[in-house]
Design an enzyme around this catalytic site. Structure first.
Site, PDB file in Angstrom:
ATOM      1  N   GLU A 112      50.068  38.858  39.653  1.00  0.00           N
ATOM      2  CA  GLU A 112      48.878  39.689  39.775  1.00  0.00           C
ATOM      3  C   GLU A 112      49.127  40.807  40.771  1.00  0.00           C
ATOM      4  O   GLU A 112      50.195  40.903  41.371  1.00  0.00           O
ATOM      5  CB  GLU A 112      47.669  38.835  40.191  1.00  0.00           C
ATOM      6  N   HIS A 226      36.171  44.217  42.985  1.00  0.00           N
ATOM      7  CA  HIS A 226      37.171  43.971  41.951  1.00  0.00           C
ATOM      8  C   HIS A 226      37.192  45.182  41.018  1.00  0.00           C
ATOM      9  O   HIS A 226      36.139  45.664  40.597  1.00  0.00           O
ATOM     10  CB  HIS A 226      36.848  42.708  41.167  1.00  0.00           C
ATOM     11  N   ARG A 273      43.780  45.900  45.231  1.00  0.00           N
ATOM     12  CA  ARG A 273      42.487  46.058  44.573  1.00  0.00           C
ATOM     13  C   ARG A 273      41.656  47.229  45.094  1.00  0.00           C
ATOM     14  O   ARG A 273      40.968  47.900  44.330  1.00  0.00           O
ATOM     15  CB  ARG A 273      41.680  44.761  44.711  1.00  0.00           C
ATOM     16  N   HIS A 330      33.053  41.743  44.801  1.00  0.00           N
ATOM     17  CA  HIS A 330      33.806  40.556  44.414  1.00  0.00           C
ATOM     18  C   HIS A 330      34.004  39.548  45.539  1.00  0.00           C
ATOM     19  O   HIS A 330      33.784  38.355  45.345  1.00  0.00           O
ATOM     20  CB  HIS A 330      35.166  41.002  43.883  1.00  0.00           C
ATOM     21  N   ARG A 365      41.694  41.155  50.475  1.00  0.00           N
ATOM     22  CA  ARG A 365      42.297  39.897  50.032  1.00  0.00           C
ATOM     23  C   ARG A 365      43.313  40.109  48.915  1.00  0.00           C
ATOM     24  O   ARG A 365      43.056  40.835  47.963  1.00  0.00           O
ATOM     25  CB  ARG A 365      41.208  38.927  49.543  1.00  0.00           C
TER      26      ARG A 365
END
Length: 525
Positions: A112, A226, A273, A330, A365
């Protein structure tokens, strides 16, 4: 009044993982304001990040976590999480938790955004959270009581010690629970925004509860958006499109076919992100629609059954290979300040999971580190509680709420109004002018004196709005105090933090860690 050893507030991964560890030795009760499956953990698609392969190690995972977090991370917390995580996951696998495997029986590892290696474990394709939660629910049957639709109105604090909670159920019946230890595991604050991946029950309650009890907060300005929520209109989200889809090769394009992340970041569509979210939002602000092109992914419906189902409910045909996306709130990187064992600054009060802040995520994160955080730090708290040498049962004092609610209950705004404010002024991009406006808007609903209201006389619906306003104001205060752009906190009126400096600090920290480890090894010898 009920008396137990431990009250856990929330029913997500961190809460149930802790309950599982404590259930054989402690009298534990779990309280949740919704149903037991109302949590972000159940919704988690992406998986669990852990360095489980021979091509990976904890130092690689450490570095990726630090880079994504812009070196605001607590280095010790990051090292603890990435080193301990694989062991806890391996134990669960040995106890029957099934992660996806290839035809040879080897665990499949996905990749990811911002991960340098393939280290994401999935279960049920994109239904990892649901599979893990079912695993824990089954383990807790007959061992731990989970009370649904029981909203905690306030914490009970006597002489600086948290010793219980006051709750209200669907029949508005007030109850009190006396406990030696109270654990907040209520999740984040996605419900403060119009578009969010979070469960509808996640509205920042834990932050407000802890604040009223006198606990310290940290890093609340860092709210992660997100990049890819499935969106057909500007203010309605149908669900999350996991980063794992981009990990399998999907790319972001405009309706004209322009590659959105081309030449923006070396990792392009798998950039951190905050960067991807800002770029997509910029395209949308300029009148462009953004899509996730999944044409290169074979057997999409089989690999991503949850996302396929979300698309079907939104009447979007995945066979068209273009999924409309937009950013949504998110994850909260900040939260209630804790040490590595979950202890807050209030005696008897603990926090784990997204509501807590050990500093492990820094300013942003890293993908799939959230479930890992819940697993590791719930176990750290379990170790602490199980190893307490002496535990004195607290006296049954006159239990009462902290009583520091200072909002005009008869003039509260609607949830929709609160969410519009936060989205417009405290969202992906911020300015001092906008933040000050948002702060002043909230202050109009506050009482002008030191009058304290009895929270047990306020409806659950109004308490939830008071919690939302309290958490909003704390986020705004933190956002005003950080006069720079770093990670998920982006100020249009301040420059972005120097990434080159960040990378040098990470390299320096790794060198320090190696030296410490060398000293430890030499001492052992």
């Amino acid at each position: 009044m009920k008396s137990v050893d431990i009250v856990i507030i929330g029913s997500g991964l961190a809460a149930l993982s802790l309950a599982d560890r404590l259930s054989n030795d402690k009298n534990v009760i779990v309280l949740t304001k919704g149903k037991k499956y109302n949590s972000n953990s159940v919704r988690a698609q992406g998986g669990v990040a852990a360095s489980m392969s021979e091509q990976d190690d904890w130092e690689n995972h450490f570095r990726d976590t630090m880079v994504a977090g812009c070196n605001v991370n607590n280095h010790e917390a990051v090292e603890l999480m990435v080193r301990q995580g694989p062991g806890f996951i391996t134990k669960w696998i040995e106890e029957g938790l099934g992660f996806d495997r290839d035809r040879f029986g080897k665990i499949l590892l996905g990749k990811e955004g911002a991960h340098g290696k393939r280290r994401i474990l999935h279960a049920g394709g994109d239904a990892t959270g649901n599979v893990v939660m079912e695993f824990l629910m089954n383990r807790l049957q007959g061992k731990v009581t989970i009370v649904e639709s029981e909203m905690v109105l306030d914490l009970i604090v006597e002489e600086g010690n948290c010793c219980g909670v006051i709750t209200s159920n669907d029949q508005n019946r007030i109850s009190t629970f006396h406990a030696n230890h109270v654990i907040l595991a209520t999740g984040g604050c996605g419900g403060l925004y119009e578009v969010t991946s979070n469960d509808e029950t996640v509205t920042g309650d834990g932050i407000a509860l802890a604040y009223r009890a006198g606990a310290k907060m940290v890093d609340l300005e860092f709210v992660q958006f997100h990049p890819t929520m499935l969106n057909t209109t500007s203010d309605i989200s149908h669900g999350l499109i996991s980063e794992a889809v981009r990990g399998e090769g999907a790319i972001l394009i405009t309706e004209k076919g322009k590659r959105v992340m081309k030449d923006i970041h070396p990792l392009e569509d798998l950039a951190p992100r905050d960067i991807v979210a800002r770029v997509i939002q910029s395209e949308i602000n300029n009148g462009n629609k953004v899509y996730l092109d999944i044409s290169m992914i074979d057997n999409f419906e089989t690999k991503f059954p949850t996302i396929t189902s979300i698309c079907q409910h939104a009447t979007i045909d995945v066979k068209a290979k273009l999924l409309p996306v937009a950013p949504g709130a998110h994850f909260l990187m900040g939260g209630i300040k804790t040490n590595l064992s979950g202890l807050t600054t209030v005696k008897g009060l603990y926090a784990i999971g997204e509501v807590a802040c050990t500093g492990v995520h820094g300013a942003n994160r890293l993908a799939s580190n959230s479930l890992l955080e819940g697993i590791v730090f719930s176990n750290m708290l379990a170790n602490y509680l199980l190893n307490l040498k002496e535990e004195t049962t607290l006296p049954l004092v006159s239990l009462r709420a902290t009583g520091s609610v200072r909002f005009k209950v008869d003039q509260l705004p609607t949830k929709a109004e609160i969410r519009r404010l936060m989205t417009a002024y405290v969202g992906i991009e911020r300015t001092e002018q906008g933040l000050v406006h948002a702060k002043q808007w909230i202050e109009q609903f506050e009482l002008n004196s030191n009058q304290k209201l009895d929270i047990t006389k306020i409806s659950k619906q109004d308490v939830e709005k008071i919690n939302m306003l309290t958490t909003c104001k704390l986020i705004i205060k933190s956002a005003l105090e950080r006069t720079e752009s770093r990670g998920a906190h982006y100020r249009n009126d301040f420059p972005v933090a120097d990434n080159e400096w960040i990378n040098k600090q990470i390299i320096r920290q790794r060198s320090i860690m190696r030296d410490k480890q060398k000293v430890k090894t030499e001492v052992v010898k």
